[in-house]
Design an enzyme around this catalytic site. Structure first.
Site, short mmCIF file in Angstrom:
data_model
loop_
_atom_site.label_atom_id
_atom_site.label_comp_id
_atom_site.label_asym_id
_atom_site.label_seq_id
_atom_site.Cartn_x
_atom_site.Cartn_y
_atom_site.Cartn_z
N CYS A 184 0.83 -1.22 0.00
CA CYS A 184 0.00 0.00 0.00
C CYS A 184 0.86 1.27 0.00
O CYS A 184 1.69 1.47 0.90
CB CYS A 184 -0.92 -0.02 1.22
SG CYS A 184 -1.66 1.57 1.62
N GLY A 185 0.64 2.13 -0.99
CA GLY A 185 1.40 3.37 -1.10
C GLY A 185 1.19 4.30 0.08
O GLY A 185 2.14 4.91 0.58
N HIS A 186 -0.05 4.42 0.55
CA HIS A 186 -0.35 5.28 1.71
C HIS A 186 0.35 4.75 2.98
O HIS A 186 0.80 5.53 3.82
CB HIS A 186 -1.85 5.35 1.94
CG HIS A 186 -2.59 6.03 0.83
ND1 HIS A 186 -2.40 7.35 0.52
CD2 HIS A 186 -3.51 5.57 -0.06
CE1 HIS A 186 -3.17 7.69 -0.50
NE2 HIS A 186 -3.86 6.62 -0.87
N CYS A 187 0.43 3.43 3.09
CA CYS A 187 1.10 2.81 4.24
C CYS A 187 2.60 3.10 4.21
O CYS A 187 3.22 3.39 5.24
CB CYS A 187 0.87 1.30 4.26
SG CYS A 187 -0.88 0.82 4.29
#
Length: 622
Positions: A184-187
């Site tokens: 996950c990019g946001h993670c």
């Protein structure tokens, strides 16, 4: 024959020499591409030479900068001095810089989001530099890291699995837990901020632990806590679950968790304090009355306050004089509004008796039911938490509760109260016209010339503006009644309808949203973008390629909409950042699927489309 005998070897030799020369030229080109240039003692690294240079280096100091950044320009002379000092170190320590606006691959890999960013690389692993940007501080830290005995400190963030989750969480007075997915990019963006916050909060007394769960591995834990997106953050108090609605950067997380670790309710000790809240307050007041903090009722009140503490300010008192002043009994809580928001149409206070059978949910429902006055004051700071319920009737004028202007403010508000009492199913509020100038403009009321303007915002995202005219009780009542009967036409902010819309990506405007996106004969992938958004600009070529890829696929539309220039005529497609992408299946137009977590490249977007088209087709066949 003699010529063949002579020319054959000669041609072979010539060809061999040409190959050798070509190989040498190739090697020279490669060397030029990866050559490390030096500017005033600082090595210049880029996407091509970064990894090669870092290989086998023990310690390297690297500055990520932007050529236009004022702070970077100011720091440059200091950085050059640092480079000279570390060059003379024994052994010498390389000092380098990376133009993050050009070396985008390296900048993205190391999550560079501000300039200048300084990192120390120890055996190829990046260590964030958090100290002051002075020669001494940086040199001392680099020398510390370069010591052979120095090792990268272990993570402060606790790793939780199904085996240790309950034990750790139930033992903590308070703990923040992140459920994440490695892809996950946001993670990935949150990870360094979360770890830095964990380090700082771990130094406190008592410490506030931060933990994380890989939800792709710990599937049962993710299901248990209904994790449906990444990252999802939850607060636990002695194992009891609470939502996390705080920031997602280091200092924001730290401040928020420190506040959350404190008591959910503040002690009120004097009548004067209560009088000040009533006289000067801008928001609802909730006070619980108890004989001592050992009572079961007091603990129940604290638990309920913990649930709502992010949205409301709670107080408690053990002072019987305050109870007498407000005419409240011990074991009760009172919901009361400041003097400026009280009216003859509603009780001055709302009492609730806390008993053995009372639940946290009962207390919560009582507070929520009476949290808003009949006509409150909507502001930019309270609109998200106080005025998110629809339909919302908003009356705009110059709202000023200061001593000199309070009479005029209340004059108009009293007229609104006279109407609001007859429509309890709607939320009424007043709002300062200067604070909501852009909203009034979108409603077509920016240049109305009227002292008072009115609008209704409904649950579907539609907006209705009252025709500009002199404001009075009757015209307001008629406007609200026409809304109730469905007689009003919504205001729709829209760009002109495109004359030519035959490209691979369909342009959607406010006036064509229903026609294109809500068309039940087609699946639609819609991107909501902002013209000024850097991420949107980066996505544009990928999104165009996506449109070309699916151009000939029947019943599938790839579309985009400028969300800053057009209204989205439904609240089902919420846009809280750019770009926001939804897949609208033809059989579920009012339940679109938001694109999140996956990579925003051609492969990731294609996979998202194929997955949800297949699901849509299966439901259709069933």
């Amino acid at each position: 024959m003699g010529c063949e005998k002579f020319c054959g070897p000669l041609l072979f030799l010539t060809f061999t020499l040409l190959v050798v020369f070509c190989e040498e030229d190739k090697q020279e080109t490669t060397l030029e591409e990866t050559e490390i240039k030096e500017e005033t003692g600082v090595l210049v690294l880029n996407d091509e030479n970064f990894n090669t240079f870092m290989a086998n280096k023990d310690t390297v100091l690297v500055e990520f900068y932007a050529p236009w950044c004022g702070h970077c320009k100011q720091f440059a002379p200091e950085y050059e001095k640092i480079a000279q000092i570390l060059k003379e170190n024994d052994p010498p320590i390389p000092v380098a810089k990376v133009d993050a606006t050009e070396a985008t691959k390296v900048a993205e890999k190391y999550d560079i989001s501000g300039y200048p960013t300084i990192k120390i690389f120890k055996k190829g692993q990046a260590v964030d530099y958090e100290g002051s940007r002075t020669e001494k501080a940086i040199v001392d830290k680099v020398k510390e890291v370069s010591d052979p005995s120095w090792t990268i400190p272990p993570e402060a963030t606790i790793v939780l699995t199904e085996a240790n989750f309950d034990e750790v969480v139930e033992a903590a007075d308070i703990i923040l837990v992140e459920f994440y997915a490695p892809w996950c990019g946001h993670c990935k963006k949150l990870a360094p901020e979360y770890e830095k916050a964990a380090q700082e909060l771990g130094k406190r007394t008592p410490a506030i632990p931060l933990a994380k769960v890989d939800a792709t591995l710990e599937v049962k834990l993710a299901e248990r806590y209904k994790v449906s997106g990444y990252p999802t953050l939850k607060i636990f108090r002695k194992g009891k679950l609470y939502d996390y609605n705080g920031p997602r950067e280091k200092y924001g997380i730290i401040d928020f968790m420190i506040e959350q670790a404190g008591p959910p309710s503040a002690l009120v000790q004097t009548i004067k304090q209560v009088q000040e809240h009533l006289r000067d307050g801008n928001d609802v007041i909730v006070i619980g009355f108890f004989t001592g903090n050992h009572e079961k009722e007091f603990q129940l009140y604290q638990d309920a306050a913990n649930i709502l503490r992010d949205d409301y300010k709670f107080y408690h008192t053990f002072n019987s004089e305050i109870a007498s002043f407000l005419k409240v009994q011990t074991g009760q809580l009172v919901v009361i509004h400041p003097d400026r928001f009280q009216s003859k149409y509603e009780p001055k206070k709302h009492l609730f008796k806390i008993e053995d059978s009372t639940s946290e949910e009962d207390l919560k429902e009582h507070v929520l039911k009476y949290a808003l006055p009949l006509v409150g004051h909507r502001t930019k700071t309270n609109e998200a938490k106080r005025y998110n319920k629809r339909p919302l009737v908003v009356v705009y004028y110059t709202v000023d509760f200061s001593f000199d202007h309070r009479t005029a403010t209340q004059y108009w508000r009293n007229k609104v109260l006279d109407v609001a009492k007859d429509f309890p199913e709607y939320t009424f509020c007043i709002a300062n016209e200067d604070d909501y100038a852009s909203e009034l403009k979108d409603l077509g009321l920016g240049d109305s010339g009227e002292e008072v303007n009115v609008a209704i915002l409904d649950a579907s995202g539609k907006k209705y503006a009252k025709d500009p005219e002199e404001f009075d009780l009757n015209s307001l009542q008629e406007f609200v009644m026409d809304f109730k009967k469905g007689k009003l036409t919504p205001v729709l902010k829209s760009q002109p309808v495109p004359k030519n819309n035959k490209g691979p990506v369909k342009l959607v405007v406010g006036k064509t949203f229903e026609q294109i996106v809500m068309d039940k004969s087609s699946d639609v992938l819609i991107e909501f973008y902002a013209p000024w958004c850097g991420h949107c600009k980066s996505l544009e070529p990928v999104y165009n390629d996506l449109g070309k890829k699916y151009r000939s696929v029947p019943n599938l539309v790839i579309a985009k909409m400028d969300a800053t220039a057009n209204n989205i005529p439904t609240d089902k497609y919420k846009v809280e950042g750019f770009p926001t992408i939804y897949f609208a299946p033809k059989n579920r137009k009012h339940n679109p699927i938001k694109f999140q977590g996956q990579d925003r490249d051609l492969e990731g977007l294609s996979k998202f489309i194929e997955e949800h088209r297949a699901k849509s087709k299966m439901k259709e066949e069933l």
